[in-house]
Design a protein around this motif. Structure first.
Motif, short mmCIF file in Angstrom:
data_model
loop_
_atom_site.label_atom_id
_atom_site.label_comp_id
_atom_site.label_asym_id
_atom_site.label_seq_id
_atom_site.Cartn_x
_atom_site.Cartn_y
_atom_site.Cartn_z
N LYS A 307 0.82 -1.22 0.00
CA LYS A 307 0.00 0.00 0.00
C LYS A 307 0.85 1.26 0.00
CE LYS A 307 -4.10 -1.84 2.36
NZ LYS A 307 -5.00 -1.67 3.54
N SER A 308 2.08 1.17 0.50
CA SER A 308 2.97 2.32 0.55
C SER A 308 3.30 2.79 -0.86
CB SER A 308 4.26 1.96 1.29
OG SER A 308 4.01 1.53 2.60
N ASP A 309 3.64 4.06 -0.97
CA ASP A 309 4.04 4.65 -2.24
C ASP A 309 5.40 4.09 -2.64
OD1 ASP A 309 5.36 6.62 -4.06
OD2 ASP A 309 3.49 7.73 -3.77
N LEU A 310 5.48 3.43 -3.79
CA LEU A 310 6.72 2.79 -4.22
C LEU A 310 7.82 3.82 -4.49
CD1 LEU A 310 7.98 0.01 -4.84
CD2 LEU A 310 7.30 0.32 -7.22
N PHE A 311 7.45 4.94 -5.07
CA PHE A 311 8.43 5.98 -5.33
C PHE A 311 9.02 6.50 -4.01
CE2 PHE A 311 9.98 10.24 -6.07
CZ PHE A 311 10.60 10.16 -7.30
N ASP A 312 8.18 6.65 -3.01
CA ASP A 312 8.63 7.10 -1.69
C ASP A 312 9.61 6.09 -1.09
OD1 ASP A 312 8.73 8.81 0.50
OD2 ASP A 312 7.11 7.78 1.53
N LEU A 313 9.34 4.79 -1.31
CA LEU A 313 10.23 3.74 -0.83
C LEU A 313 11.59 3.84 -1.52
CD1 LEU A 313 10.73 1.14 0.81
CD2 LEU A 313 9.69 -0.14 -1.08
N PHE A 314 11.59 4.07 -2.83
CA PHE A 314 12.84 4.21 -3.57
C PHE A 314 13.62 5.45 -3.10
CE2 PHE A 314 10.92 1.89 -7.49
CZ PHE A 314 11.20 0.67 -6.90
N THR A 315 12.90 6.51 -2.80
CA THR A 315 13.55 7.73 -2.30
C THR A 315 14.20 7.47 -0.95
OG1 THR A 315 11.93 9.09 -3.47
CG2 THR A 315 13.21 10.17 -1.75
N ALA A 316 13.51 6.71 -0.10
CA ALA A 316 14.05 6.35 1.21
C ALA A 316 15.34 5.55 1.06
CB ALA A 316 13.01 5.56 2.01
N LEU A 317 15.40 4.71 0.04
CA LEU A 317 16.62 3.93 -0.22
C LEU A 317 17.80 4.87 -0.45
CD1 LEU A 317 18.28 1.41 -1.16
CD2 LEU A 317 17.30 1.77 -3.42
N HIS A 318 17.63 5.84 -1.31
CA HIS A 318 18.75 6.72 -1.66
C HIS A 318 19.04 7.78 -0.62
CE1 HIS A 318 20.15 5.32 -5.57
NE2 HIS A 318 18.92 4.87 -5.71
N GLU A 319 18.09 8.01 0.28
CA GLU A 319 18.32 8.96 1.38
C GLU A 319 18.72 8.24 2.66
OE1 GLU A 319 14.75 11.27 1.64
OE2 GLU A 319 15.17 12.39 -0.21
N HIS A 320 18.92 6.91 2.55
CA HIS A 320 19.33 6.07 3.68
C HIS A 320 18.35 6.19 4.85
CE1 HIS A 320 23.05 5.26 1.53
NE2 HIS A 320 23.20 6.56 1.34
N ARG A 321 17.07 6.09 4.52
CA ARG A 321 16.00 6.15 5.52
C ARG A 321 15.25 4.82 5.64
NH1 ARG A 321 11.85 8.60 4.14
NH2 ARG A 321 12.25 9.33 2.00
N LEU A 322 15.82 3.76 5.09
CA LEU A 322 15.10 2.48 5.08
C LEU A 322 14.87 1.95 6.49
CD1 LEU A 322 16.74 0.61 2.06
CD2 LEU A 322 14.50 1.71 2.15
N GLY A 323 15.79 2.23 7.40
CA GLY A 323 15.65 1.74 8.77
C GLY A 323 14.42 2.27 9.48
N SER A 324 13.95 3.44 9.07
CA SER A 324 12.77 4.04 9.71
C SER A 324 11.53 4.00 8.83
CB SER A 324 13.08 5.50 10.09
OG SER A 324 13.39 6.26 8.94
N PHE A 325 11.65 3.40 7.65
CA PHE A 325 10.51 3.37 6.72
C PHE A 325 9.50 2.32 7.17
CE2 PHE A 325 8.02 2.49 2.98
CZ PHE A 325 7.96 3.70 2.31
N LYS A 326 8.25 2.71 7.28
CA LYS A 326 7.19 1.80 7.70
C LYS A 326 6.39 1.35 6.47
CE LYS A 326 8.31 2.40 11.98
NZ LYS A 326 9.11 1.36 12.67
N LEU A 327 6.61 0.14 6.05
CA LEU A 327 5.94 -0.38 4.86
C LEU A 327 4.52 -0.84 5.23
CD1 LEU A 327 6.72 -1.03 1.84
CD2 LEU A 327 6.84 -3.42 2.60
N GLU A 328 3.54 -0.34 4.50
CA GLU A 328 2.15 -0.72 4.73
C GLU A 328 1.77 -1.81 3.73
OE1 GLU A 328 -2.31 1.27 5.17
OE2 GLU A 328 -0.61 2.51 4.55
N VAL A 329 1.27 -2.93 4.23
CA VAL A 329 0.99 -4.09 3.39
C VAL A 329 -0.45 -4.54 3.57
CG1 VAL A 329 1.61 -6.51 2.91
CG2 VAL A 329 3.40 -4.86 3.50
#
Length: 431
Positions: A307-329
């Protein structure tokens, strides 16, 4: 921001759909795409191997992000190509460098990586044409079934499960001496057969932190009941019933964490997806293989659940925010059924008119793979042609919807499996 997706299958169609839905994504382009991706993005008729032309396109159309769906481009070093250019290195690439792509590009490299970092996997040995006699002797003393793999990329068809010595010898001859897959079979990995049930686990990682995506189980064999030749994939189910929190904790502790630690120790940068093909053996995860991109057909089952925005997830990858990203499924089950051309995975005919897509219910997703627009007709243009995905509160509900929709889509000699998910009704229990 404009995004370029590289690839032409149902996986790329699914990615294009998710990015098209994003509030942050301006325009989506797909190279080379297919008849279905054109609905969600502009098709660019560029060969995925032609990095120079892809670079020119990226410059001309102000591309700021590239999502590499296809493994060949990653193994050939597309990430490195863009990084090495002053006027291209600002583009965010979703996919590892050539060094990281070795995890999929060479099964021998991957198995050695497993051994070095104590990642559970099947016992193995690697052979070349120069050590052919040693390979024969190894097979003569091997237990059966035995698994024989081409070292390099073989479009999901480079794995043979030999039931006895004669079958193993035929496979060895075909791969090493007859060079069935060319350079990809210049080395052969022979490994023990693991008795269990498979599951595909996916992460998106920057090499240190990661987001765990929904898992899936795919079905490789062409025939009902998992019989016949291996294919690129005939269907998938997500989530997988036996993947409990306890099982997934073992995967994190024994597989994901040591993998990321190994990449760091080897000084291999990694920014992208990692597909971990696992075998559940009596509740313990063993790694069968790594892929350095999303799987297909698993993508068509897991992305509709995100359900999460995929583009936002990709942005989190490059901004090194994956550790705090909450994926909605989405908690519902997704079932994917693949429609293929008659004769696949061997010889098949192209150019057969496809009909019935207008009869598919609106709540069922149709992802194109081997399709082509021929004037006012849609025709098959490959072995795996269309993936149909449905969501349901139960697996049986999702499968019923997917199979009903699949039945409405027809062309001459089309084939699909009616038994996707058959083994999950009484699954192996993870401990």
């Amino acid at each position: 921001m404009n995004v370029l997706i590289i690839g032409s299958g149902a996986r790329e169609h699914a990615i294009a759909l998710k990015l098209h839905e994003s509030q942050y994504c301006d325009k989506v382009f797909v190279a080379p795409g297919n008849a279905g991706t054109a609905k969600f993005g502009t098709t660019a008729a560029i060969d995925t191997h032609d990095f120079e032309e892809l670079a020119k396109f990226a410059t001309d159309f102000n591309i700021m992000m590239i999502v590499v769906g296809h493994e060949n481009a990653l193994v050939e070093g597309i990430h490195d190509y863009f990084q090495s250019s002053e006027y291209l290195k600002h583009i965010l690439i979703i996919g590892p460098t050539k060094a990281g792509a070795q995890l999929e590009g060479s099964k021998d490299f991957c198995k050695a990586f497993f051994s070095k970092y104590n990642i559970p996997t099947a016992q193995y040995q690697t052979f070349t044409e120069d050590t052919y006699k040693d390979a024969v002797e190894y097979l003569r003393n091997h237990s059966y079934p035995a698994v024989i793999k081409a070292d390099g990329l073989a479009a999901g068809k480079g794995v043979i499960i030999a039931q006895n010595f004669d079958e193993a010898l035929d496979a060895l001859e075909d791969l090493l001496r007859n060079k069935r897959f060319g350079k990809a079979s210049s080395k052969v990995v022979i490994e023990e057969f693991l008795q269990g049930i498979e599951v595909s686990v996916f992460i998106l990682t920057d090499g240190k932190e990661y987001v765990l995506l929904p898992e899936a189980k795919d079905y490789k064999r062409i025939g009902e009941g998992d019989t016949g030749l291996n294919t690129g994939g005939m269907g998938a189910i997500s989530p997988v019933p036996f993947v409990t929190d306890e099982f997934m904790q073992k995967v994190k502790d024994r597989v994901i964490d040591p993998t990321l630690q190994g990449l760091q120790q080897e000084n291999i940068p990694y920014t992208g997806f990692l597909f971990i093909g696992l075998m559940n053996v009596n509740g313990d995860p063993y790694v069968i293989e790594y892929n350095v991109r999303l799987g297909d057909p698993e993508t068509e089952a897991i992305l509709p659940r995100i359900k999460s925005d995929l583009f936002d997830l990709f942005t989190a990858l490059h901004e090194h925010r994956l550790g705090s990203f909450k994926l909605e499924v989405d908690p519902r089950t997704a079932a994917t059924v693949f429609l293929v051309s008659g004769g696949y995975p061997e010889g098949f005919e192209k150019g057969k008119e496809i009909s019935g897509l207008d009869q598919v219910p609106e709540d069922v997703l149709v992802f194109h793979a081997g399709t082509k627009q021929d004037g006012d007709k849609l025709v098959n243009n490959g072995g795996r042609v269309i993936a149909v995905t449905a969501l349901g509160d139960t697996m049986d509900e999702a499968l019923a919807k997917a199979n009903a929709a699949a039945e409405t889509i027809t062309w001459q000699d089309r084939v699909y499996r009616h038994d996707i998910g058959f083994d999950l009704r009484n699954p192996v229990k993870a401990k």
